[in-house]
Design an enzyme around this catalytic site. Structure first.
Site: not given
Length: 620
Positions: A433, A568
């Site tokens: 991330q 996501c």
């Protein structure tokens, strides 16, 4: 030949397993969302031939945005020939892609009943731009709404036969804009923004609004395609992302609103600027004609080609080519030259200056377009923690801002990063991330969702954790202190190696198991390790395409107590969650329910939102 994706009422990632008899979804109630004006909104009026407003769309009906109305190829007159026609192939966008999501925005904006009526004609007219709306024509528009992707959507004012939307970047609802059309699409055209004639202040005034704060934000906003919401005040950015989650489940879950919880407010990022820990600027190598030109000049002057190029620095535009290092230009071909990125961390911007010079000095060594990798890292620990001597966070540790950071540019080198009390290491070229500031709030939220603090909660709580798509072990390691045992599962052996190393560095080698599973048997090795669905929680964190049918089938067979789906791409998440809920509804004894849905803002100033869905096994 046009290929029409399956209707939203029957679509799901497991295409072969879906039932055509599924009830049509209700509309999710969004009364709490009144502060921001964005699709879906209906144009209250559509103009008729004399310019007056006479048509008012009716209430929403079931979505038919992907019906096969465009399956026919339309004959088009070839210039200079009166009788011969050529056929243009029209292909609908891939389901759940950004183009597909945008068409849902267009449908909702123009009015579902009106759009569906046009599509039902099945004559291909939805591809025919209104008369007078030619390519490269300049048009003045009143912006009506935001799309999910953060672009503006406006009603073409001069259409006499059907409603038509125009998509334009960098404009906001309420603006009056002048645009140039560059592409026609399905019931829409795409345009470049030429000028904002009148500004609406409703969605401006944020820290990145350079009209009000000339030194704030990014000087490339309006050209760079990286950020869409920079001038929007941050609270309204979060509302936009909450709305995105609502729309995703309304459009793609195929679940009635009665089985879905109210979407919770989006969790904001502690940092809205200088947060991004990885950027990848790219550039094009000099074209062959330019390299030949340099070689000829170098031979004539007896200096190297690099020397010839350096001698001409400052005259690149005159010679017909220039070195540009940066990101894609919005709406235009080629790379936008960028010297700094205000959403990247300071150490990356500092290194970018050096990398730009290196590339410019050695540009002739590249044979094609290339990418610069810049990754924020802590210095390599000395000594590096091991299973025998694991990492122990210092009680007197400096704040993140005070700690030294370095930039890694070699994709094979190791990056070190702290998340709370844990230390992670992974290769610079691998996935992790890219906003460290929000990882603690994210992982703590997931932990609290798995273990509700409410005294009234009487459900069974898991003792084992299975981290699927585990990557370098982010969730498995940060959630480990609440579980007796943790297993991470991946199909990538390199990811499993990194996750195992991270577990050992943090003293979790004995508590964790890391399995390189096969896609067709991803849960296969868990039973012999003591992991059973009836005492487990499964964390799912897939790539943008979401989960495939074999994975979802195996997940249902494993039947964990709790599923936490981190995504996501909220659109494919909604598809997958809808599938799990529908499939388990026919079980005897227990079924899955969606307990909570919430967005997380990992990328401020952009329209992107991550989403966390919590599913719980309850009595049916």
């Amino acid at each position: 030949m046009t290929t029409a994706p399956p209707s939203p009422s029957t679509s799901s990632p497991p295409a072969k397993r879906l039932k055509s008899s599924i009830a049509k979804p209700d509309v999710i109630t969004t009364n709490s969302f009144t502060e921001i004006n964005e699709a879906p909104i209906k144009s209250e009026f559509l103009p008729n031939t004399n310019g007056s407003a006479t048509i008012k769309p009716k209430e929403d009906g079931p979505s038919t945005s992907n019906t096969a109305s465009s399956s026919k190829t339309q004959p088009v007159q070839v210039q200079g020939k009166k009788k011969k026609n050529r056929k243009i192939k029209r292909t609908l966008p891939e389901k759940y892609s950004s183009a597909d999501v945008t068409f849902h925005d267009i449908r909702d904006f123009l009015g579902p009943k009106v759009v569906d009526g046009i599509l039902e004609k099945n004559d291909g007219s939805e591809w025919e731009a209104p008369e007078g709306l030619e390519l490269y024509k300049e048009v003045v528009l009143d912006v009506g709404a935001f799309t999910v992707s953060g672009e503006s959507i406006s009603l073409y004012p001069n259409s006499s036969n059907k409603p038509w939307a125009i998509i334009t970047p960098f404009a906001h609802p309420g603006d009056k804009i002048r645009v140039k059309i560059f592409k026609h699409d399905r019931l829409s055209s795409y345009a470049d923004l030429l000028e904002i004639l009148e500004y609406s202040e409703e969605y401006r005034g944020g820290e990145g609004d350079r009209r009000k704060y000339p030194e704030g934000g990014c000087k490339y906003f309006g050209e760079c395609g990286g950020c869409q919401l920079q001038p929007v005040p941050y609270p309204l950015q979060l509302l936009h992302k909450k709305r995105t989650v609502e729309l995703a489940y309304q459009r793609f879950s195929n679940l009635p609103s009665t089985v879905l919880p109210v979407i919770q407010p989006t969790i904001g990022s502690p940092k809205q600027w200088q947060y991004r820990t990885k950027i990848t600027p790219h550039f094009d190598a000099p074209p062959k004609w330019f390299q030949r030109q340099l070689k000829e000049k170098a031979m004539a002057t007896a200096i190297t080609e690099e020397g010839q190029m350096n001698a001409e620095d400052g005259h690149e535009q005159e010679r017909g080519w220039e070195t540009r290092i940066g990101f894609e230009r919005k709406g235009k071909p080629g790379v936008l030259d960028i010297e700094e990125c205000p959403i990247a961390t300071p150490v990356l911007n500092k290194q970018l200056t050096e990398e730009r010079k290196r590339v410019q000095d050695t540009i002739l060594s590249f044979t094609r377009g290339a990418t610069i990798l810049l990754r924020d890292s802590l210095p390599t620990p000395s000594p590096i923690p091991t299973a025998e001597s694991p990492y122990v966070p210092s009680s007197s540790a400096s704040t993140e801002e005070e700690e030294e950071h370095i930039a890694i540019t070699n994709h094979k080198l190791d990056v070190y990063e702290k998340v709370g009390k844990y230390l992670f290491s992974f290769s610079a070229g691998s996935f992790f991330q890219n906003n460290n500031s929000i990882l603690v709030p994210l992982t703590e939220y997931v932990k609290e969702a798995i273990f509700p603090s409410s005294e009234g909660y009487t459900g069974e709580l898991p003792t084992h954790l299975v981290d699927t798509y585990c990557g370098s072990g982010l969730f498995g390691i940060t959630l480990s202190d609440r579980f007796e045992r943790v297993a991470g599962v991946e199909i990538s052996d390199q990811s499993i190696i990194a996750a195992k190393k991270n577990a050992e560095m943090n003293g979790l080698g004995d508590k964790t198991t890391w399995l390189c599973g096969k896609a067709e048997d991803i849960f296969g090795g868990l039973g012999e390790k003591g992991f059973e669905g009836g005492k487990s929680c499964v964390v799912v964190d897939p790539p943008r395409k979401g989960c495939d049918e074999p994975f979802l089938t195996q997940l249902l067979v494993f039947k964990p107590l709790t599923i936490v789906y981190v995504s996501c791409n909220v659109h494919t998440q909604a598809r997958d969650v809808g599938y799990l809920i529908r499939e388990s509804a026919s079980w005897v004894g227990k079924k899955y329910v969606v307990e909570s849905l919430r967005g997380f803002d990992l990328f401020p100033q952009t329209a992107h939102v991550e989403s966390v869905a919590v599913l719980r096994l309850v009595e049916n």
